[in-house]
Scaffold this active site. Sequence first.
Site, PDB file in Angstrom:
ATOM      1  CE1 TYR A 169     -39.722  -5.593   3.001  1.00  0.00           C
ATOM      2  CE2 TYR A 169     -41.392  -3.880   3.190  1.00  0.00           C
ATOM      3  CZ  TYR A 169     -40.266  -4.512   3.680  1.00  0.00           C
ATOM      4  OH  TYR A 169     -39.684  -4.091   4.852  1.00  0.00           O
ATOM      5  CG  PHE A 176     -46.098 -18.332  29.306  1.00  0.00           C
ATOM      6  CD1 PHE A 176     -46.027 -19.694  29.560  1.00  0.00           C
ATOM      7  CD2 PHE A 176     -45.382 -17.831  28.225  1.00  0.00           C
ATOM      8  CE1 PHE A 176     -45.280 -20.534  28.740  1.00  0.00           C
ATOM      9  CE2 PHE A 176     -44.645 -18.676  27.403  1.00  0.00           C
ATOM     10  CZ  PHE A 176     -44.589 -20.020  27.669  1.00  0.00           C
ATOM     11  CB  THR A 177     -41.395 -18.256  30.621  1.00  0.00           C
ATOM     12  OG1 THR A 177     -41.899 -18.704  29.356  1.00  0.00           O
ATOM     13  CG2 THR A 177     -41.425 -19.412  31.614  1.00  0.00           C
ATOM     14  CG  ASP A 229     -51.168 -15.669  26.196  1.00  0.00           C
ATOM     15  OD1 ASP A 229     -51.442 -16.174  25.080  1.00  0.00           O
ATOM     16  OD2 ASP A 229     -50.082 -15.865  26.768  1.00  0.00           O
ATOM     17  CE  LYS A 238     -47.173 -21.982  22.167  1.00  0.00           C
ATOM     18  NZ  LYS A 238     -46.153 -20.964  21.842  1.00  0.00           N
ATOM     19  NE  ARG A 264     -42.129 -24.578  31.496  1.00  0.00           N
ATOM     20  CZ  ARG A 264     -41.918 -23.645  30.548  1.00  0.00           C
ATOM     21  NH1 ARG A 264     -42.850 -23.361  29.664  1.00  0.00           N
ATOM     22  NH2 ARG A 264     -40.784 -22.975  30.490  1.00  0.00           N
ATOM     23  CG  PHE A 306     -37.026 -22.017  30.786  1.00  0.00           C
ATOM     24  CD1 PHE A 306     -37.358 -20.735  31.187  1.00  0.00           C
ATOM     25  CD2 PHE A 306     -37.531 -22.481  29.581  1.00  0.00           C
ATOM     26  CE1 PHE A 306     -38.166 -19.929  30.407  1.00  0.00           C
ATOM     27  CE2 PHE A 306     -38.346 -21.691  28.789  1.00  0.00           C
ATOM     28  CZ  PHE A 306     -38.656 -20.398  29.203  1.00  0.00           C
TER      29      PHE A 306
END
Length: 462
Positions: free
Chosen positions: A77, A129-130, A220, A263, A387, A454
Amino acid sequence: MSKKVIKRSWAEPFKIKMVEPIKMTNRGYRDKCVKEAGHNTFLLKSEDVYIDLLTDSGTNAMSDYQWAGMMLGDEAYAGSKNFYNLWDNVKKYYGIPYFVPTHQGRAAEHMISKIMIKQGDYIPGNMYFTTTRLHQELAGATFIDVIIDEAHDPQNTHPFKGNIDPQKLEDLIKKVGAKKIPYVSMAGPVNMAGGQPFSMANLKEIYNLTKKYNVKLWFDATRATENAYFIKMREKGYANKTIAAILKEMCSYFDGLWVSAKKDLMVNIGGFLATRNKKVYEEARNMVVVYEGLHTYGGLAGRDMEAMARGIEEMVMFDNIKARIGQVEYCGKQLEKYNVPLVYPFGGHAIFLDAKKFLPHLKQDLFPAQSLVSEIYVDSGVRGMERGIVSSGRDPQTGKHRYPKLELVRLTFPRRVYTQAHIDVMVESVAQVFDERKKIKGLKMVYEPKYLRFFQARFKKL
Ligand code: PLI
């Protein structure tokens, strides 16, 4: 020795050790599936998809080195060994001292937005970005797009369409005052612009500008190695530098960064926040225990953190990134043979179809990109993502649709998953739909959720 140049085709720097069978379906079946999914590719069952180009997020194939690391998970943990391995690699490759793991990128976006933003602030960024913009808005900020104008034109071939326009940024700082701008939000490459990178020269200019006004600069860094690759290939002075060196230099200009590890790091789950500021770190470390889990696991298993640590080592390998972007480029060149309208230059993670040009007979209110992505699925079982107007959502002040200049379908490449033959099938399908484009009549939205519509909106065919 002969001086003749011998041609060598491009190929992946890996071989396949395990395969996952995929279901072949027919058009009638897919027609039924897409109706049940309300013409939203996010609502399809994955087992009904033939070639899944919805996203490159968490859909990557891990290497044997990463899988071996999964067996070394320390599932304590508190204080897992894998947490320390990951932290070491964040320091080594991103060059940023403080680090908090999260279960994925948006959890880090949530934390940094809540820590930095006050009601009434402004966040300038290079296109939106969303999830990033939503967290900034939920924390009380207004997002202002300060990307260069070229980014909004699919045909413009500027090599660094992810650049921030310094004039737009300085005008905003002068207009609202630096105190109202907790940080500039810079992504690279810019996902919604078509995977377009920023240049190192632009980053340095923006760094100097933010320092002049005492504004923070946050990154980002979700697909930062792709940005580094484009800098190496396109920017003077970087051809002989390694991806790792370019990544480190990029990060050196930022006060902090967040990453969706799903990614670049080639894992199926994970994210993190990294900062140079001890106070921000302390706050994030405290917030993570409320929303994610203890600060030494952030909602992840020990084994996930080990796969991330090893993914960092692999993501900077030139041959890996070259093959990835080579696949995108190959796809773009094949589609060009059929005159399919695309976004230029080809991006890092995906090929983007220009739905406005593909379906010029459809107004944006009829959701051209959503219609197109649904038709491609019916034609071949290839799944992409809208998009455009749907992803862009509604303006929080007026409640009206935002009408983005870019109305695109994204066909995204999971890392190390599909072969050139899969790409050929996808290209043939897009070409076929392009041939029959006049038959596409558009969609009507019949269900719209409040946030990030979306993902869950439903449509009916007109
Ligand atoms: O999906 P998350 O929560 O791990 O990460 C959010 C996120 C942040 N920044 C950027 C540039 C992203 O691309 C991103 C997620 N992208 C997804 C899911 C995509 O399909 O592009």
